[in-house]
Each structure stands twice: as C-alpha cells, then as structure tokens.
Design a protein around this motif. Structure first.
Motif, PDB file in Angstrom:
ATOM      1  N   PRO A 151       0.808  -1.219   0.000  1.00 52.49           N
ATOM      2  CA  PRO A 151       0.000   0.000   0.000  1.00 52.49           C
ATOM      3  C   PRO A 151       0.848   1.279   0.000  1.00 52.49           C
ATOM      4  N   ARG A 152       2.124   1.163   0.402  1.00 51.84           N
ATOM      5  CA  ARG A 152       2.967   2.362   0.405  1.00 51.84           C
ATOM      6  C   ARG A 152       3.540   2.656  -0.981  1.00 51.84           C
ATOM      7  N   VAL A 153       3.315   1.729  -1.943  1.00 50.50           N
ATOM      8  CA  VAL A 153       3.821   1.935  -3.294  1.00 50.50           C
ATOM      9  C   VAL A 153       2.642   2.048  -4.261  1.00 50.50           C
ATOM     10  N   PRO A 154       2.068   3.245  -4.406  1.00 53.65           N
ATOM     11  CA  PRO A 154       0.962   3.400  -5.365  1.00 53.65           C
ATOM     12  C   PRO A 154       1.502   3.394  -6.798  1.00 53.65           C
ATOM     13  N   LEU A 155       1.771   2.161  -7.279  1.00 55.28           N
ATOM     14  CA  LEU A 155       2.439   2.009  -8.573  1.00 55.28           C
ATOM     15  C   LEU A 155       1.645   2.655  -9.710  1.00 55.28           C
ATOM     16  N   GLY A 156       0.305   2.484  -9.656  1.00 59.29           N
ATOM     17  CA  GLY A 156      -0.540   3.071 -10.692  1.00 59.29           C
ATOM     18  C   GLY A 156      -0.381   4.581 -10.747  1.00 59.29           C
ATOM     19  N   ARG A 157      -0.297   5.198  -9.567  1.00 59.02           N
ATOM     20  CA  ARG A 157      -0.114   6.641  -9.451  1.00 59.02           C
ATOM     21  C   ARG A 157       1.201   7.075 -10.128  1.00 59.02           C
ATOM     22  N   PHE A 158       2.300   6.339  -9.826  1.00 62.76           N
ATOM     23  CA  PHE A 158       3.602   6.687 -10.387  1.00 62.76           C
ATOM     24  C   PHE A 158       3.613   6.519 -11.906  1.00 62.76           C
ATOM     25  N   TYR A 159       2.990   5.422 -12.392  1.00 58.78           N
ATOM     26  CA  TYR A 159       2.878   5.224 -13.843  1.00 58.78           C
ATOM     27  C   TYR A 159       2.129   6.385 -14.464  1.00 58.78           C
ATOM     28  N   MET A 160       1.010   6.754 -13.817  1.00 58.53           N
ATOM     29  CA  MET A 160       0.174   7.842 -14.318  1.00 58.53           C
ATOM     30  C   MET A 160       0.992   9.139 -14.394  1.00 58.53           C
ATOM     31  N   ASN A 161       1.750   9.452 -13.333  1.00 61.06           N
ATOM     32  CA  ASN A 161       2.571  10.662 -13.328  1.00 61.06           C
ATOM     33  C   ASN A 161       3.546  10.658 -14.497  1.00 61.06           C
ATOM     34  N   SER A 162       4.256   9.529 -14.681  1.00 65.62           N
ATOM     35  CA  SER A 162       5.224   9.455 -15.769  1.00 65.62           C
ATOM     36  C   SER A 162       4.538   9.607 -17.119  1.00 65.62           C
ATOM     37  N   VAL A 163       3.354   8.963 -17.269  1.00 67.62           N
ATOM     38  CA  VAL A 163       2.634   9.038 -18.544  1.00 67.62           C
ATOM     39  C   VAL A 163       2.170  10.467 -18.805  1.00 67.62           C
ATOM     40  N   ILE A 164       1.622  11.126 -17.779  1.00 71.97           N
ATOM     41  CA  ILE A 164       1.125  12.509 -17.959  1.00 71.97           C
ATOM     42  C   ILE A 164       2.274  13.422 -18.379  1.00 71.97           C
ATOM     43  N   VAL A 165       3.394  13.363 -17.642  1.00 70.99           N
ATOM     44  CA  VAL A 165       4.525  14.249 -17.932  1.00 70.99           C
ATOM     45  C   VAL A 165       5.072  13.964 -19.330  1.00 70.99           C
ATOM     46  N   THR A 166       5.308  12.679 -19.625  1.00 71.48           N
ATOM     47  CA  THR A 166       5.910  12.328 -20.903  1.00 71.48           C
ATOM     48  C   THR A 166       4.992  12.699 -22.063  1.00 71.48           C
ATOM     49  N   PHE A 167       3.714  12.343 -21.942  1.00 67.60           N
ATOM     50  CA  PHE A 167       2.780  12.607 -23.027  1.00 67.60           C
ATOM     51  C   PHE A 167       2.649  14.115 -23.278  1.00 67.60           C
ATOM     52  N   SER A 168       2.539  14.917 -22.210  1.00 64.31           N
ATOM     53  CA  SER A 168       2.408  16.376 -22.376  1.00 64.31           C
ATOM     54  C   SER A 168       3.625  16.943 -23.087  1.00 64.31           C
ATOM     55  N   ILE A 169       4.832  16.550 -22.607  1.00 60.09           N
ATOM     56  CA  ILE A 169       6.040  17.135 -23.186  1.00 60.09           C
ATOM     57  C   ILE A 169       6.196  16.715 -24.640  1.00 60.09           C
TER      58      ILE A 169
END
Lengths: 321, 297
Positions: B86-104
């Motif tokens: 529960p301390r590793v919200p993997l989906g959240r981290f994937y989402m962050n990377s996808v949002i940043v990468t896709f936007s840039i």
C-alpha cells in the motif's frame, strides 16, 4: 473586385504576420526557460545566495544574500573544505572523462567495423541488441549493476567464489586500485560503457556505410590486407564521424550524474567517485549554497566549451571525398 | 530403397550445400569476427538476463552458490509484493510518468514542427540571428542552468508539481533544429500551389507540411519520449511529495527501502523499463535512423 485584386505586397504581409504570430511566442517562451536562467545563473555567482534565506531587493539578491564579488570563484582555489571538495570533484571528472573517451572508442569503433562486415540480417540483429542498453533508464542501469557488483549476492562475487576466489567490495572499497585508478571508478566506467556504447556503434556504422565501396575494392586489387584497409582507408575517411563522436562522447561524459548518485551512493567511497555534476547538485540542493554551486556550474560550462573547441580545432576536416 | 534413398540425398544436398557455400570462405578471420561480436552480445545481455532472472527468484535462491542465471523455481512473489504494497501506489507513479511524458512529447512536436516550418520556409528580418540563438541554447548543458531554472519555478510557484516538470520542457532547441532540416527538403512549389488555391498559412502547415513529416515526427517523438521517461535529475530537484513522483524517482526510493532484497529491486526495475523496451522494439528503425541522421542523443 477589391478582393480579386489584392494590393501589392499583401501576400508578403500575410506571411510576415504568420511568421511573427507563430514564432514570437515560441521564441519568447524558449528564451525565458534557457537564456533567463543562464543570465540569472551568472548573476548569482557573485552573491552568497540561498533560497532558504529571505533576501531583499531584485531577485532576493541582497540583505541576507550579500554581494561577495568574485569570492565564490576564489573559494574554488582556497584551502578550505569547499575548495578541496571542488578540486577532488574536478580531478575525478577529469579521470573519468579522459579514461572513458579512449575506452569507448577502442570498443565501439572495432565493434562497428565488425558488425558492418557481417551479412545484413545478422547485422540488424547485432545492432538492435547493442543499442538496447541506451534506451534503459539510468536508474535501472545503476540498480542492476549495483546488484551485479553487490558483495554478498552479486553475480561477480558469486562467480568468483564458485571458482574459489575471494570476492571484492567492488563499489565500496576505497583502497584497491588498478593502475592507480580506484576500483569503484573502474566499475562505473564499465557500467557507463555498457549503457552508452550503442550510440557510437550506430553513428560509426552510419559513417562506415557512407564510405564508397570502390576505395576498398581498389585496395583489395592492390593487395592490401584487412588491417591496412582499415588503417589507410577506413580511418582517414571516417575522420569527420570520428571528430563528431569524440566531441559528443566527451560532452556527455562530463555530464554523467545518475550512476555516481545511485550506484556509488553519492560519490562514495571517500569521495573517490564524486564528480562535478554531483558536486553541483549536492552544493545547491542539499546544502542550499546556490551561489557557490552556480559558480561550479560556470566552471563546468567553461571546461565543456574549451574541450569542445580544442577537439574541433585538432580534428578539423580539411578535405572531402 | 528408392523411398529411403530420396530423403537421404535431399538431406545430403541441404546439409551439404549450405556449409559448402560458406564453408569454402569461412576463414579464421570470420570465426574471430563472430567470436568478438558474441562476447560483446554476452556483455550487453547478461545484465538484462540477471535482472529478469533475479526478479523471478525466491529470496533464498538469490544468494545460492553457484549462481543461477535462469531461476530454478520461477516465482512471482517479488512482483506481487510490489503490487500489494500500500505504500507503493504504482498506478499513481505510472500515471505521473505518462502525464509528464505525453504532455512534453505533444508540445515539443507541435512547437518544433511549427517553428521549424517558419525557419525553413519564411523570410523575415533577424531570422539568422534567431536561429543562431537556438543553436546556442543547444550548447548549454542542462546542469549549468538547472539551479536558476529551479529558482524560476519557485517564482512561478510550480515546484513540487507535475506542471513544474512539464512547463520548462515544452520547447526543444534540438527539435526545432531537426524539424527545420527536414522541412527544408519539402519542395516550396507545393506551398506556392496551396497558396494559389487559397490556403491560409496555418492551413499550409496543417494540411501540406504535417502530413509529410511522419517519419521525422516519429523520430523526434521517440527521442523526447525516452529522454523524458528516463529523466531523473530534474524530477529529483522539483518533486518532494510522494504522490507526485515519477517512475525513476520511485525506483531509487524503493531501493532505499528494500536495498537488501535484490528480487524486489530488480522486479521494480523491470516494471520501469518494460514500457520503453517494448516501444524500442516497435520503433527501433526510427531511433537508429534518427541517430544516424542527426547524431544526437
């Protein structure tokens, strides 16, 4: 009628308008995030600046962040802990870059020549595999190699012990040196070579494909062997590619950060792998001394500019084929 | 006899001719060539195999002597441990990377192609000065401007946010340079013809230029994707909150928590590099061609 016969120059005005309307925001945006930081970065080298202290005046420069003239630059040469740490970092960066460039060329150029010499299907297989590490995240590279070098469950030590040898503390042994180079530094060199050599192999292969076959064919007719063909045809004709590769390799080796931050745990052991970029990061964001860190960044910038210019001058291409 | 004989001769022919063809020419040199290339391949692949193998091993097999490259008993325990932590919200981290990468990637492709088009096909006062300025910014290493760039973000109030990762990356000097080189190769007659037909200038960019730039956009997009997805230093400086971490930052944090569990850290590494390796195998033609053409990383 007026629409059908546009006034002279309206087409050009329209084009000027389009160029201005599209390019202005893009250029302003880009300069705001490159040139403004560049100038700001030069400015704070003359201040004892930390964002944790509330300064006064323009950009918070003043008050608790006082103007210090060129003292930040003098600090780099002073016999203080910060000055010594800077010089250690500079020395390590020099060792790393000057060892890495020949190491890389000795491995990538022959590999590229060999890959070019095999049939095309196997060629693309080899290229695909050799390039694979370059797309891998540097953090993952550091962790994987960290596990390979690990003293208890690492592949290297498990292998050595299976053969009856003692293992090494590859990344944390401050005393073992090979030809005067600390063991951890050698480990980082090998890992960086692994993660980086795909680029140069691909660039060399492109350069080799650009050399017309007739030169090699003529040399074969004249009875030149493979080494002579490489030495007297390939190498001279590859000169511009070689120049480019050397400059780019040197530039990127000055900027390696993640391996030194993750794999050797912030430049350890005993600062033996502390390099300039790591020193800049630690000074600015761990110790919050941004004026001093920006000064080191300027030194790095100068070194990069000078080495690039020297290499371009030494290897200037003076003929075409 | 005949039935038996026929396959035999066939066999002889097929096994006989293939080596004979190359067999005559197989020299010591060629054996050496393949030997060296294979040693290089082993050097390149061992870390990947070690990472994959370790991630599927049990905690006891990791320290076994002699070491096993391929696990004796495959187990998904390490992956399940990461997914169920529960301390590793993997989906959240994937989402962050996808949002940043896709936007840039999207913004870089748009701004680079538009500015590249203007630099390639329009004449205006100060054009060469502006383009030289762009080339000059390419020469400034990121490490030299990262401190003041962080101070800019502090002033804008977007530190510790995904916006802080995206905003400075919306334009790319290299991208503009590369797009200009490519668009210069598109014949100007096409543009003139579109103008005579009444196309607007933006219409020319959108309908004439963009459709012809598939391969150039793919190459630039892949480079930008790799660079942003793998970026570590900038998120390390900008992001402080756990939920806003990108995958590389998550990886070092996870390693600091479980450094002695190689099975866990290797499984986490596999999860981070998997998307980029898959994309590499799909788009490697463009990546290789792009590097050969531009020489930039």
């Amino acid at each position: 009628m007026a629409v059908a016969t546009p006034k002279k120059g309206s087409l050009f005005r329209r084009q000027h308008l389009f160029a201005g309307v599209t390019l202005t925001p893009i250029m302003v945006y880009m300069m705001f995030f490159t040139m403004v930081p560049m100038v700001w970065g030069i400015l704070i080298t003359f201040f004892r600046y930390s964002p944790t202290r509330a300064g006064e005046g323009f950009l918070g420069l003043g008050g608790a962040n006082p103007f210090v003239g060129i003292n930040n630059y003098l600090d780099l040469f002073a016999n203080t802990p910060t000055g010594q740490l800077f010089r250690i970092s500079l020395k390590n960066t020099l060792i790393f870059s000057l060892l890495y460039l020949p190491l890389n060329l000795i491995v990538t150029l022959p590999l590229a020549v060999l890959i070019e010499s095999v049939s095309s299907r196997i060629k693309s297989f080899f290229r695909t595999i050799y390039f694979l590490p370059t797309v891998t995240s540097a953090v993952a590279v550091s962790l994987v190699w960290g596990v390979i070098y690990h003293p208890t469950f690492g592949l290297l030590n498990l292998g050595l012990r299976a053969l009856g040898f003692n293992g090494f503390a590859w990344l944390s042994d401050p005393n073992t040196r090979v030809l005067g180079i600390p063991l951890p530094m050698i480990c980082v060199l090998i890992t960086y070579l692994w993660s980086d050599m795909g680029y140069n192999i691909v660039i060399f292969m492109a350069g080799l494909q650009g050399i017309p076959d007739v030169y090699h064919e003529a040399a074969v007719v004249d009875g030149a062997n493979a080494w002579q063909r490489f030495r007297y045809i390939t190498l001279p004709l590859l000169r511009s590619t070689l120049t480019f590769v050397m400059v780019m390799t040197m530039l990127s080796s000055w900027q390696v950060f993640v391996l030194f931050f993750v794999m050797t745990n912030r430049g350890g052991p005993a600062n033996l792998t502390r390099v300039l970029v790591l020193h800049i990061y630690e000074t600015a964001f761990r110790y919050q001394e941004m004026g001093l860190a920006a000064t080191v960044a300027m030194v790095l910038f100068l070194i990069i500019m000078i080495t690039t210019l020297i290499q371009l001058k030494l290897l200037r291409k003076d003929w075409e084929y | 006899m005949a039935v038996l004989g026929k396959p035999q001769t066939l066999l002889k022919e097929t096994t006989g001719t293939a080596p004979a063809k190359t067999g005559l020419h197989v020299t010591l040199g060629q054996v050496l060539v393949y030997l060296v290339l294979t040693v290089g391949i082993i050097y390149t692949l061992i870390p990947f195999l070690w990472m994959l193998g370790t991630s599927f091993k049990s905690a006891t097999e990791i320290v076994r002597m002699p070491p096993t490259i391929i696990p004796e008993k495959f187990t998904l325990n390490s992956y399940l441990t990461i997914f169920n932590d529960p301390r590793v919200p993997l989906g959240r981290f994937y989402m962050n990377s996808v949002i940043v990468t896709f936007s840039i990637v999207t913004m870089v492709l748009f701004t680079s192609s538009l500015a590249g088009f203007v630099f390639a096909k329009y004449q205006f006062f100060g054009k060469n000065v502006l383009f030289t300025l762009i080339l000059a910014t390419m020469m400034i290493p990121f490490q030299v401007t990262m401190i003041p760039l962080y101070l800019v973000l502090v002033r804008l109030g977007i530190t510790d946010s995904l916006l802080g990762l995206i905003v400075p990356g919306a334009t790319s000097a290299f991208g503009i340079f590369m797009m200009r080189q490519f668009i210069e190769g598109i014949p100007s007659e096409l543009i003139d013809a579109a103008r005579i037909d009444g196309a607007s200038e933006f219409g020319i960019y959108y309908r004439i230029i963009l459709p012809q730039m598939g391969s150039a956009l793919a190459t630039l997009g892949i480079f930008q994707f790799m660079g942003t997805w793998n970026d570590y230093l900038w998120p390390l400086i900008v992001i402080t909150t756990t939920e806003k971490r990108t995958l590389p930052i998550m990886l070092t944090w996870y390693n600091s928590q479980h450094g002695s569990r190689a099975d866990l850290t290797m499984a986490a590494s596999v999860l981070v590099i998997l998307p980029i390796v898959v994309i590499y195998f799909f788009f490697q033609r463009w990546i290789v061609r792009g590097i050969a053409l531009t020489g930039f990383k």
